[in-house]
Enzyme design. Structure first.
Site, PDB file in Angstrom:
ATOM      1  N   HIS A 372       0.891  -1.314   0.215  1.00 13.17           N
ATOM      2  CA  HIS A 372       0.169  -0.020   0.251  1.00 13.17           C
ATOM      3  C   HIS A 372       0.252   1.860  -0.287  1.00 13.17           C
ATOM      4  CE1 HIS A 372      -4.012  -1.913   0.736  1.00 13.17           C
ATOM      5  NE2 HIS A 372      -3.501  -2.649   1.616  1.00 13.17           N
ATOM      6  N   LYS A 563      -7.819  14.152   4.998  1.00 10.70           N
ATOM      7  CA  LYS A 563      -6.805  12.648   5.286  1.00 10.70           C
ATOM      8  C   LYS A 563      -6.036  13.029   5.840  1.00 10.70           C
ATOM      9  CE  LYS A 563      -5.827  14.450   0.341  1.00 10.70           C
ATOM     10  NZ  LYS A 563      -6.014  12.794  -0.302  1.00 10.70           N
ATOM     11  N   ARG A 564      -4.744  12.308   5.756  1.00 12.71           N
ATOM     12  CA  ARG A 564      -4.414  11.838   6.982  1.00 12.71           C
ATOM     13  C   ARG A 564      -3.002  13.491   6.457  1.00 12.71           C
ATOM     14  NH1 ARG A 564      -3.507   8.277  11.218  1.00 12.71           N
ATOM     15  NH2 ARG A 564      -1.685   9.713  11.235  1.00 12.71           N
ATOM     16  N   LYS A 569       1.372  14.900   0.618  1.00 13.54           N
ATOM     17  CA  LYS A 569      -0.132  14.728   0.097  1.00 13.54           C
ATOM     18  C   LYS A 569      -0.121  15.996   0.438  1.00 13.54           C
ATOM     19  CE  LYS A 569      -1.316  11.186   3.016  1.00 13.54           C
ATOM     20  NZ  LYS A 569      -2.533   9.953   1.941  1.00 13.54           N
ATOM     21  N   THR A 671      -8.086   6.843  -1.680  1.00 14.14           N
ATOM     22  CA  THR A 671      -9.625   6.790  -1.814  1.00 14.14           C
ATOM     23  C   THR A 671     -10.758   8.017  -1.571  1.00 14.14           C
ATOM     24  OG1 THR A 671      -9.463   5.714  -0.135  1.00 14.14           O
ATOM     25  CG2 THR A 671      -9.263   3.856  -1.635  1.00 14.14           C
ATOM     26  N   LYS A 675     -14.379   8.463  -2.393  1.00 10.60           N
ATOM     27  CA  LYS A 675     -15.770   9.260  -2.235  1.00 10.60           C
ATOM     28  C   LYS A 675     -16.461  10.310  -3.561  1.00 10.60           C
ATOM     29  CE  LYS A 675     -13.364   6.851   1.307  1.00 10.60           C
ATOM     30  NZ  LYS A 675     -12.789   7.146   2.317  1.00 10.60           N
TER      31      LYS A 675
HETATM   32  C1  26W Z   1       4.452   0.858   9.655  1.00 12.86           C
HETATM   33  C2  26W Z   1       3.150   1.842   9.716  1.00 12.86           C
HETATM   34  C3  26W Z   1       2.553   1.508   8.920  1.00 12.86           C
HETATM   35  C4  26W Z   1       1.445   2.014   8.785  1.00 12.86           C
HETATM   36  C5  26W Z   1       0.646   2.345   7.345  1.00 12.86           C
HETATM   37  C6  26W Z   1       3.333   1.601   7.488  1.00 12.86           C
HETATM   38  C7  26W Z   1       2.335   2.123   6.279  1.00 12.86           C
HETATM   39  C8  26W Z   1       1.247   2.449   6.434  1.00 12.86           C
HETATM   40  C9  26W Z   1       0.443   2.632   4.901  1.00 12.86           C
HETATM   41  C10 26W Z   1       0.515   3.775   4.405  1.00 12.86           C
HETATM   42  C11 26W Z   1      -0.821   3.055   5.387  1.00 12.86           C
HETATM   43  C12 26W Z   1      -2.022   3.626   4.142  1.00 12.86           C
HETATM   44  O1  26W Z   1      -2.794   4.111   4.449  1.00 12.86           O
HETATM   45  N1  26W Z   1      -1.543   3.555   2.654  1.00 12.86           N
HETATM   46  C13 26W Z   1      -2.916   3.720   2.115  1.00 12.86           C
HETATM   47  O2  26W Z   1      -3.252   3.170   1.355  1.00 12.86           O
HETATM   48  C14 26W Z   1      -4.324   3.050   0.762  1.00 12.86           C
HETATM   49  C15 26W Z   1      -5.426   1.976   0.600  1.00 12.86           C
HETATM   50  O3  26W Z   1      -4.759   1.269  -0.065  1.00 12.86           O
HETATM   51  C16 26W Z   1      -3.779   3.900  -0.626  1.00 12.86           C
HETATM   52  O4  26W Z   1      -5.272   4.577  -0.758  1.00 12.86           O
HETATM   53  C17 26W Z   1      -3.019   5.099   0.021  1.00 12.86           C
HETATM   54  O5  26W Z   1      -3.005   5.610  -1.155  1.00 12.86           O
HETATM   55  C18 26W Z   1      -2.770   4.779   0.746  1.00 12.86           C
HETATM   56  O6  26W Z   1      -0.798   5.600   1.336  1.00 12.86           O
END
Ligand code: 26W
Length: 824
Positions: A372, A563-564, A569, A671, A675
């Protein structure tokens, strides 16, 4: 509770449906409220929510049991979606929609002079996730139930979900989210399926009953995993799937030994320590932080879930695993649960006596991995020393997997030592690490990214060596969102309007939303569309007023980025545009002005200083703009606190312009963009993640594209001179001047210095200023387009009409066709 043999010998029969007329519902509701909860209609409203949920739950129970039994009787292949995060939000409203009894319940509540909508908002959000990845898991579960796919979700029942964000003096403050404080009617404790999870101890070699050497993991500290099942209802299809969440507790609540020895507190401490594992969700969404407790959570989830699946398997098949791989598949949501690869090996070899080769054949045919993120700092790696102490047997297995894997590498590329070093699951160095993504790829038959560009960049960059070794493993599965929650539930007015025109089967056949295209040019329809949008903007404006005390005028353009908060971003780019607009008003450059209300929202990871400064900066600028009478309705800025699922349900239907402005090549998919599109917002965005596919679907004339493309970003890094860009652009010069002269922090000297120097840094990884001019120009086009109301409405309708591809129903069908291969 130990599981005992059933007392009943009767064959399974289908449970019968309960009546759903409003009178029966009212009777049930009143019984739950008064006889079960001991409350009455004038009580604290949370109890009304609880009584109504229990009423509804009875109906769900019927389908839940029948669904499970049907899967069991048919002995179908199942998929298990393993995820450290499930960002579910509220459940009651969603179940009402899925059962199709909204009007019956509404009139049942009216008999008590109660408003159904108000009761629904009493529910606490289940915030068991950080952002996109967690919400995606929840949307996937929804779609699988709607498609009748036998998919079980496995996760952790965190006592505390994502922190509650409170804004104080413009700063983010984190408060604990004790979402389980009141009863949660949407979970069913299943102590009879408790699993034991081992930690620590040592590994010993013994001779087993067949006089063969056998490894045992002994002297471990054990913890119990207790499952809580959450029902996931499908849309009007009598199907209810299961999300199984694990909660940690000590093996024996009070060690009698300690207790008798008088150390009551030691006994209680052991229990507390065990329960820490499922206590809190880690609130980091893009940087791993290597905490021991986090690795414990990951192993806890993987081990409990795999043991659970093997337990169910052995009920019918005993120790015969010959068909296991053709009837089970595990989808790992990012690297977080990928210790499952080694754990499945351990369980099959140590507990079920399979040979290494047989166990590996099963593991590598049942595991699938979804990536992701492309951000290198988000790639998880764990110190070998941590593994040694916590999971010694797992480390042994990982070493063995790596040794065999590197043999494959060296036979494909003989003598290429650098490649072996690059690809090794173990990163060598002063401190050694286990690279979880590499373990995932080596152990999986499928590796996918979440949007076309992202999947392509994975094979060209991050995982290039692996792609060269195993091209057949790599594939793309573009994300989606569920149209049930994100349109039918969040936007009832638009739902009614659409259904009046094209019928209501678009709700579960979302590609049919394309039938709306014929109305894009239809003036009477556009008028109704406008009315709906305006009502939704009113609802959003009320939320902004109550949360931020800022007045949003519904005639303005509602421009939203939620968003975060993260540098990639580029909320900063958005803020620079806001300052630019402010500056234009101040200098009197307002011919043909379009009034704008800019909304920003999102949480910053608690340890991410710069992201927190961005929140503070937004709030300071908002203070200046919103209190300047010369600015008035021309421009407003608000930061909405505690952005989450329930807030988004009100935000996305009321949005005109969706900000998707990440540095190209950095947002895996996004995502939120989907929406907004479904709800008729137009996107201003970079050529990144799923924006590209959105642009493709909706066409250039319905999308505001700007900025460098991913390859241009990489090329530009070598000659990126922010100072020069500023000097050559008068607008930017003035914006930077307002920032640096302390215009927005006159009594807080220096607090934005870090932000300013990040923008001025020639090594700024996000190249924010490189896209400034093209962003400002695109925004100017947006402003002009908004003045042409008919033109804008056409774009809006087209966006909804072209969003058919972005339903998770489509995504799940693709996962199923290419990876899972389940019967539905
Ligand atoms: C190690 C901690 C950690 C936690 C979360 C590392 C990485 C993450 C991810 C980056 C979290 C995340 O939410 N990624 C997002 O996933 C979505 C679903 O696929 C995508 O639409 C987003 O672009 C992506 O940033």
């Amino acid at each position: 509770m130990a599981k005992k043999k059933s007392l009943c010998t009767k064959e399974f029969t289908q449970l019968k449906k309960l009546p759903t007329d409003s009178k029966s519902l009212a009777i049930d509701f009143e019984r739950y409220l008064t006889r079960h909860l001991g409350r009455f209609v004038g009580c604290v409203p949370f109890y009304l929510y609880e009584a109504l949920s229990l009423t509804l739950r009875d109906h769900i129970m019927t389908d839940w049991r029948n669904t499970w039994k049907a899967y069991e009787v048919k002995g179908v292949k199942k998929a298990y979606y393993m995820s450290l995060e499930f960002l579910i939000g509220r459940s009651l409203g969603n179940h009402i929609l899925n059962l199709g009894i909204n009007s019956e319940l509404k009139s049942a509540m009216q008999q008590f002079a109660l408003e159904l909508e108000e009761i629904i908002t009493e529910e606490h959000d289940a915030g068991l996730g950080n952002g996109g990845l967690g919400r995606l898991a929840a949307c996937f579960m929804d779609s699988c139930a709607t498609l009748k796919l036998p998919v079980v979700g496995y996760g952790i029942r965190y006592e505390y979900g994502m922190f509650r964000q409170v804004i104080k003096d413009g700063y983010q403050i984190e408060e604990p989210d004790h979402w389980l404080r009141d009863n949660n009617p949407w979970e069913l404790e299943r102590p009879e399926y408790t699993q034991i999870i081992k930690f620590g101890g040592r590994v010993e070699m013994i001779t087993n009953h067949n006089r063969k050497p056998h490894v045992v993991w002994v002297d471990t500290e054990d913890i119990l995993a207790i499952p809580y099942d959450v029902p996931i209802s499908g849309y009007k299809n009598n199907t209810v799937n299961t999300l199984r969440l694990w909660s940690a507790t000590a093996t024996n609540v009070f060690s009698l030994e300690d207790f008798n020895a008088g150390s009551y507190s030691d006994a209680v401490e052991a229990k507390n320590k065990a329960e820490h594992i499922s206590m809190v969700l880690y609130p980091n969404d893009a940087s791993e932080n290597g905490k021991e407790l986090r690795l414990k959570q990951q192993y806890f989830l993987a081990s409990a879930s795999l043991q659970d699946v093997l337990r169910m398997w052995s009920i019918n098949e005993g120790n015969d695993f010959s068909k296991f791989a053709s009837e089970n598949v595990f989808q790992m949501n990012d690297t977080h649960p990928t210790i499952a690869v080694a754990e499945l090996m351990r369980l099959l070899i140590d507990e079920h006596y399979l040979s290494w080769d047989d166990a590996w054949a099963i593991t590598s045919q049942t595991m699938a991995y979804t990536n992701h993120t492309l951000l290198p700092e988000a790639l998880e790696k764990w110190p070998v020393s941590l593994f040694e102490n916590l999971l010694p047997r797992l480390l042994q297995i990982i070493y063995e997997i790596n040794a065999r894997f590197l043999k494959q590498v060296s036979s494909k590329w003989p003598g290429d030592i650098n490649r072996q070093i690059r690809m090794s699951i173990i990163e060598e160095g002063d401190v050694k690490f286990v690279r979880m993504a590499y373990l995932a790829i080596a152990g999986s038959f499928s590796v996918n990214g979440v949007a076309a560009l992202h999947s392509q960049l994975l094979t060209e960059g991050l995982f290039r060596d692996f792609y060269e070794l195993w091209p057949e493993k790599f594939n793309n599965k573009t994300n989606g969102v569920t149209p049930r929650r994100w349109v039918a539930h969040s936007n009832p007015l638009m739902t009614t309007l659409i259904s009046e025109k094209i019928g209501d089967n678009w709700i579960n056949e979302f590609k049919n939303i394309s039938q709306l295209k014929q109305y894009a040019d239809n003036r009477p329809f556009a008028k109704l569309w406008h009315k709906v949008k305006t009502e939704n903007k009113k609802r959003l404006a009320e939320l902004i007023k109550s949360e931020c005390n800022v007045d949003f005028d519904v005639n303005s353009l509602f421009d939203v980025q939620v968003k975060r908060i993260h540098e990639y971003k580029r909320q900063l780019l958005n803020i620079l545009h806001v300052i630019h607009l402010y500056n234009r008003i101040k200098r009197g450059d307002t011919d043909n002005w379009t009034n704008r209300c800019v909304l920003i929202g999102g949480k910053a990871a608690p340890g991410y200083r710069l992201a927190k400064s961005i929140i503070k900066l937004t709030n300071n600028i908002a203070d200046v703009i919103n209190n300047d009478p010369q600015i008035g309705n021309k421009l407003k800025l608000a930061f909405i606190p505690n952005y989450g699922v329930s807030k988004m349900e009100i935000i996305c239907p009321g949005t005109d312009l969706s900000e998707q402005i990440s540095t190209a090549g950095k947002e895996a998919s996004g995502t939120g963009n989907m929406k907004f599109m479904m709800n008729g917002a137009v996107t201003i965005g970079t050529y990144d993640g799923a924006n590209i596919e959105i642009l493709d679907a909706v066409g250039n004339e319905n999308f505001f594209l700007f900025g460098l493309k991913a390859d241009e970003v990489e090329a530009r890094r070598h000659n990126y001179q922010p100072e020069n860009i500023i000097n050559e652009d008068d607008d930017l010069k003035q914006v930077m001047h307002l920032l640096t002269c302390g215009h927005f922090n006159s009594f807080e000297t220096g607090i934005f210095d870090e932000i300013i120097s990040s923008l001025l840094n020639p090594h700024d990884p996000w190249l924010t200023l490189a896209d400034f001019r093209s962003y400002i120009d695109a925004q100017e086009k947006v402003s002009r387009a908004y003045q042409d109301r008919d033109g804008w409405l056409k774009m809006s309708i087209n966006n909804t009409a072209c969003s058919g591809h972005f339903s998770t129903d489509r995504t799940m069908q693709e996962y199923n066709k290419d990876i899972w291969k389940l019967d539905s």
